[in-house]
Design an enzyme around this catalytic site. Structure first.
Site, PDB file in Angstrom:
ATOM      1  N   THR A 147      -3.463   1.169  -2.327  1.00 26.86           N
ATOM      2  CA  THR A 147      -2.646   0.249  -1.530  1.00 26.86           C
ATOM      3  C   THR A 147      -3.309  -1.103  -1.355  1.00 26.86           C
ATOM      4  O   THR A 147      -2.641  -2.141  -1.406  1.00 26.86           O
ATOM      5  CB  THR A 147      -2.333   0.859  -0.154  1.00 26.86           C
ATOM      6  OG1 THR A 147      -3.539   1.061   0.601  1.00 26.86           O
ATOM      7  CG2 THR A 147      -1.602   2.186  -0.287  1.00 26.86           C
ATOM      8  N   LYS A 148      -4.611  -1.120  -1.152  1.00 28.61           N
ATOM      9  CA  LYS A 148      -5.288  -2.391  -0.928  1.00 28.61           C
ATOM     10  C   LYS A 148      -5.437  -3.188  -2.227  1.00 28.61           C
ATOM     11  O   LYS A 148      -5.463  -4.422  -2.201  1.00 28.61           O
ATOM     12  CB  LYS A 148      -6.640  -2.156  -0.264  1.00 28.61           C
ATOM     13  CG  LYS A 148      -6.524  -1.587   1.146  1.00 28.61           C
ATOM     14  CD  LYS A 148      -5.655  -2.463   2.047  1.00 28.61           C
ATOM     15  CE  LYS A 148      -5.595  -1.952   3.468  1.00 28.61           C
ATOM     16  NZ  LYS A 148      -4.803  -2.825   4.368  1.00 28.61           N
ATOM     17  N   GLY A 152       0.513  -6.505  13.722  1.00 32.95           N
ATOM     18  CA  GLY A 152      -0.569  -5.577  14.017  1.00 32.95           C
ATOM     19  C   GLY A 152      -1.695  -6.284  14.741  1.00 32.95           C
ATOM     20  O   GLY A 152      -2.813  -6.354  14.236  1.00 32.95           O
ATOM     21  N   ASN A 159      -1.683  -7.832   9.298  1.00 30.11           N
ATOM     22  CA  ASN A 159      -2.845  -6.982   9.502  1.00 30.11           C
ATOM     23  C   ASN A 159      -2.498  -5.500   9.598  1.00 30.11           C
ATOM     24  O   ASN A 159      -3.373  -4.650   9.467  1.00 30.11           O
ATOM     25  CB  ASN A 159      -3.571  -7.420  10.788  1.00 30.11           C
ATOM     26  CG  ASN A 159      -4.724  -6.498  11.144  1.00 30.11           C
ATOM     27  OD1 ASN A 159      -5.689  -6.384  10.391  1.00 30.11           O
ATOM     28  ND2 ASN A 159      -4.627  -5.821  12.281  1.00 30.11           N
ATOM     29  N   ARG A 190      -5.170  -4.647  18.544  1.00 30.83           N
ATOM     30  CA  ARG A 190      -6.522  -4.094  18.577  1.00 30.83           C
ATOM     31  C   ARG A 190      -7.307  -4.542  17.346  1.00 30.83           C
ATOM     32  O   ARG A 190      -6.747  -5.012  16.380  1.00 30.83           O
ATOM     33  CB  ARG A 190      -6.469  -2.554  18.607  1.00 30.83           C
ATOM     34  CG  ARG A 190      -5.842  -1.982  19.861  1.00 30.83           C
ATOM     35  CD  ARG A 190      -5.878  -0.467  19.848  1.00 30.83           C
ATOM     36  NE  ARG A 190      -5.027   0.101  18.822  1.00 30.83           N
ATOM     37  CZ  ARG A 190      -5.028   1.386  18.462  1.00 30.83           C
ATOM     38  NH1 ARG A 190      -5.883   2.213  19.026  1.00 30.83           N
ATOM     39  NH2 ARG A 190      -4.205   1.818  17.531  1.00 30.83           N
ATOM     40  N   TYR A 238      -5.696   4.946  -0.343  1.00 30.27           N
ATOM     41  CA  TYR A 238      -6.009   3.722   0.396  1.00 30.27           C
ATOM     42  C   TYR A 238      -6.430   2.621  -0.568  1.00 30.27           C
ATOM     43  O   TYR A 238      -5.973   1.470  -0.454  1.00 30.27           O
ATOM     44  CB  TYR A 238      -7.122   4.007   1.400  1.00 30.27           C
ATOM     45  CG  TYR A 238      -7.446   2.847   2.308  1.00 30.27           C
ATOM     46  CD1 TYR A 238      -6.568   2.469   3.325  1.00 30.27           C
ATOM     47  CD2 TYR A 238      -8.645   2.143   2.172  1.00 30.27           C
ATOM     48  CE1 TYR A 238      -6.872   1.414   4.165  1.00 30.27           C
ATOM     49  CE2 TYR A 238      -8.952   1.087   3.016  1.00 30.27           C
ATOM     50  CZ  TYR A 238      -8.057   0.724   4.012  1.00 30.27           C
ATOM     51  OH  TYR A 238      -8.359  -0.324   4.840  1.00 30.27           O
TER      52      TYR A 238
END
Length: 234
Positions: free
Chosen positions: A149-150, A4, A82, A7, A146
């Site tokens: 997951t983190k 990833g 990432n 960007r 979210y």
């Protein structure tokens, strides 16, 4: 290798690692123009980068990307994971599709990217994951999946660090707060007042921390989650 990397934080990591003297392979899933622009930027600066189109949701593409990176530049010295996505919604509005997509990219793909890289990572190498400060602090309503997951990523690095310690490979997790990227452009004015420093982070600041974690100086740090968020979690 950066999963990833076309960007935002990923691109900052690619640029900083190239500045540090690494040959850098990186994956992207969309915007081939951005990927090629990054390769050309690094070449102009005297470095070498190699872009690989790969979807982190697909194990065959992850494994193929690793093999391609090794064929291009040889044994891996550092791996930065990432790739990640965000789909915000209150718990009653989270669709099964969005739930599965976030679990697949933010947890499953992180695990599989590390797993696929390990046979090609040199002893004494480095693994860095990009998590989020929401693992320690609930940012706002609608971030439950979210945050799940983190938080999982922060736990994952502890176990992987123990697995890889006999090879002197360190595994650490960076937990950024809001960072100025194209994904946060519409939210920055709302985020700044919440920061004790009254600003959001810059991708280059995350890249600098990645640079430290893959350096020899960071060889005694492993299994850690390092929050870099301008004081959001204070």
């Amino acid at each position: 290798m950066v999963f990833g990397g076309a960007r935002g934080i990923g691109a900052a990591a690619v640029k900083r690692l190239a500045e540090d003297g690494y040959d850098v392979s990186f994956t992207y899933v969309s915007r081939p123009d951005k990927a090629q622009e990054l390769v050309e930027h690094i070449a102009t600066a005297g470095g070498r980068a190699y872009a690989i189109k790969a979807d982190s949701a697909k194990i065959d593409e992850i494994r193929s990307a690793v093999a391609d990176a090794v064929a291009q530049f040889g044994q891996l010295k550092a791996v930065v994971v990432n790739a990640g996505i965000y789909r915000g919604a209150a718990i009653e509005d989270v669709t099964l599709h969005d739930l599965d997509e976030m679990l697949n990219i933010n947890i499953r793909a992180v695990f599989l990217s590390i797993q696929a890289s390990i046979p090609h990572l040199q002893d004494g190498g480095r693994v860095v994951t990009i998590g989020s400060n929401v693992a320690n602090h609930t940012g706002h309503p609608g971030s439950s999946v979210y945050q799940l997951t983190k938080t999982a990523v922060a736990g994952l690095v502890k176990g992987v660090a123990l697995d890889l310690a006999p090879r002197q490979i360190t595994v650490n997790n960076i937990q950024p707060g809001p960072v100025e990227t194209d994904l946060t452009a519409d939210m920055i004015e709302h985020l700044i007042p919440r920061s004790p420093l009254k600003r959001v982070g810059k991708p280059q600041e995350i890249g600098a921390l990645i640079s430290y974690l893959v350096s020899e100086e960071a060889g005694y740090m492993t299994g850690a989650s390092l929050t870099i968020d301008g004081g959001y979690t204070l």
